[in-house]
Design a protein around this motif. Structure first.
Motif, short mmCIF file in Angstrom:
data_model
loop_
_atom_site.label_atom_id
_atom_site.label_comp_id
_atom_site.label_asym_id
_atom_site.label_seq_id
_atom_site.Cartn_x
_atom_site.Cartn_y
_atom_site.Cartn_z
N LEU A 11 0.86 -1.18 0.00
CA LEU A 11 0.00 0.00 0.00
C LEU A 11 0.90 1.24 0.00
O LEU A 11 1.85 1.31 0.80
CB LEU A 11 -0.85 -0.03 1.27
CG LEU A 11 -1.99 0.91 1.50
CD1 LEU A 11 -3.00 0.82 0.36
CD2 LEU A 11 -2.67 0.56 2.82
N VAL A 12 0.59 2.18 -0.88
CA VAL A 12 1.33 3.44 -0.91
C VAL A 12 0.34 4.57 -0.66
O VAL A 12 -0.68 4.66 -1.35
CB VAL A 12 2.03 3.65 -2.26
CG1 VAL A 12 2.81 4.98 -2.25
CG2 VAL A 12 2.97 2.49 -2.57
N VAL A 13 0.62 5.37 0.34
CA VAL A 13 -0.26 6.49 0.70
C VAL A 13 0.58 7.74 0.89
O VAL A 13 1.82 7.68 0.89
CB VAL A 13 -1.08 6.19 1.97
CG1 VAL A 13 -1.94 4.95 1.78
CG2 VAL A 13 -0.17 6.06 3.18
N HIS A 14 -0.08 8.88 1.05
CA HIS A 14 0.61 10.12 1.35
C HIS A 14 0.41 10.50 2.81
O HIS A 14 -0.60 10.11 3.44
CB HIS A 14 0.11 11.25 0.44
CG HIS A 14 0.61 11.09 -0.96
ND1 HIS A 14 -0.13 10.46 -1.95
CD2 HIS A 14 1.77 11.46 -1.55
CE1 HIS A 14 0.55 10.45 -3.06
NE2 HIS A 14 1.71 11.06 -2.86
N GLU A 15 1.36 11.23 3.33
CA GLU A 15 1.26 11.68 4.72
C GLU A 15 -0.09 12.33 4.97
O GLU A 15 -0.59 13.10 4.16
CB GLU A 15 2.35 12.72 5.01
CG GLU A 15 3.65 12.13 5.48
CD GLU A 15 4.61 13.16 6.02
OE1 GLU A 15 4.73 14.24 5.41
OE2 GLU A 15 5.25 12.88 7.05
N GLY A 16 -0.66 11.99 6.12
CA GLY A 16 -1.95 12.54 6.49
C GLY A 16 -3.12 11.63 6.15
O GLY A 16 -4.22 11.79 6.70
N ASP A 17 -2.88 10.67 5.24
CA ASP A 17 -3.95 9.74 4.89
C ASP A 17 -4.26 8.80 6.06
O ASP A 17 -3.43 8.60 6.95
CB ASP A 17 -3.55 8.88 3.68
CG ASP A 17 -3.55 9.68 2.38
OD1 ASP A 17 -3.06 9.14 1.38
OD2 ASP A 17 -4.03 10.83 2.38
#
Lengths: 110, 113
Positions: A11-17
């Motif tokens: 899983l790749v997400v951005h900070e704050g997700d």
């Protein structure tokens, strides 16, 4: 054979997700469900769950167990780059040994 | 309270040799379990010792053995090493394995050449 299945595998997400990691298991000889975070070497203990419906919480991480549907989830809110790791779920059977899933590799991008 | 200590951290051995790994559990913990971690198979249970007795064993060949001492420290031995034994070996410490948290050591990275 006892199985623990984790999803997604990565899983790749951005900070704050906010992320939700899943873990399903077979009911045979169930005692407890444990979550670990593994960054380099030692898996670090996060939670142990034994009762259905009772949420365990530590900072931005929380986890809950559903013994009827045979799964657990690990939630991470307001993700940070330091949350990047492999998250492992393990079922403890009646004989005490841990049966691990393959893990979910979480990458948090700045 | 000191954590789980594993020694050595790294090992390189030749096929056919044998190796001994050590694990000192958290003070007061009597259960030590050993796991093998490889990229393909993930974490797999080797065996568990409690109060100097092997209480549980995974599906590994007899080349893998262990023991536990009266101070709860445990050793794991692998004889006649094969290339496929290259892995991270982790030990976990619990007060009692049946329904308590398990805490892992840093592991021993074994490379067989």
């Amino acid at each position: 054979e006892d199985k623990v299945v984790q999803s997604p595998l990565s899983l790749v997400v951005h900070e704050g997700d906010t992320v939700t990691l899943n873990c399903s298991y077979e009911v045979t000889n169930f005692r407890s469900l444990l979550w670990y975070k593994q960054e380099k070497k030692a898996p670090t203990f996060l939670f142990m769950l034994t009762s259905s419906g009772i949420e365990k919480k530590s900072g931005r991480l929380s986890s809950i167990l559903d013994k009827k549907e045979l799964f657990s989830i690990l939630n991470i809110t307001a993700t940070q780059t330091g949350d990047s790791a492999i998250y492992l779920c393990a079922k403890r059977g009646s004989q005490g040994n841990l049966i691990f899933g393959k893990g979910t590799k979480l990458s948090v991008k700045p | 309270k000191a954590g789980v200590t594993q020694t050595p951290r790294y090992l390189i051995k030749t096929r056919g040799q044998q190796v001994t790994l050590s694990c000192s559990p958290i003070s007061g913990h009597r259960s030590v379990s050993w796991y093998q971690q490889t990229p393909g198979q993930g974490l797999q249970f080797l065996f568990e010792y409690f109060s100097e007795t092997q209480r549980n064993k995974g599906n590994f060949p007899g080349r893998f053995s262990g023991r536990q001492f009266s101070n709860s420290r445990s050793e794991m031995n692998v004889s006649t090493l094969e290339l496929g034994d290259s892995a991270l070996y982790l030990c976990a410490s619990s007060s009692d394995s049946v329904n308590t948290e398990a805490f892992f050591g840093q592991g021993t990275r074994l490379t067989v050449v």
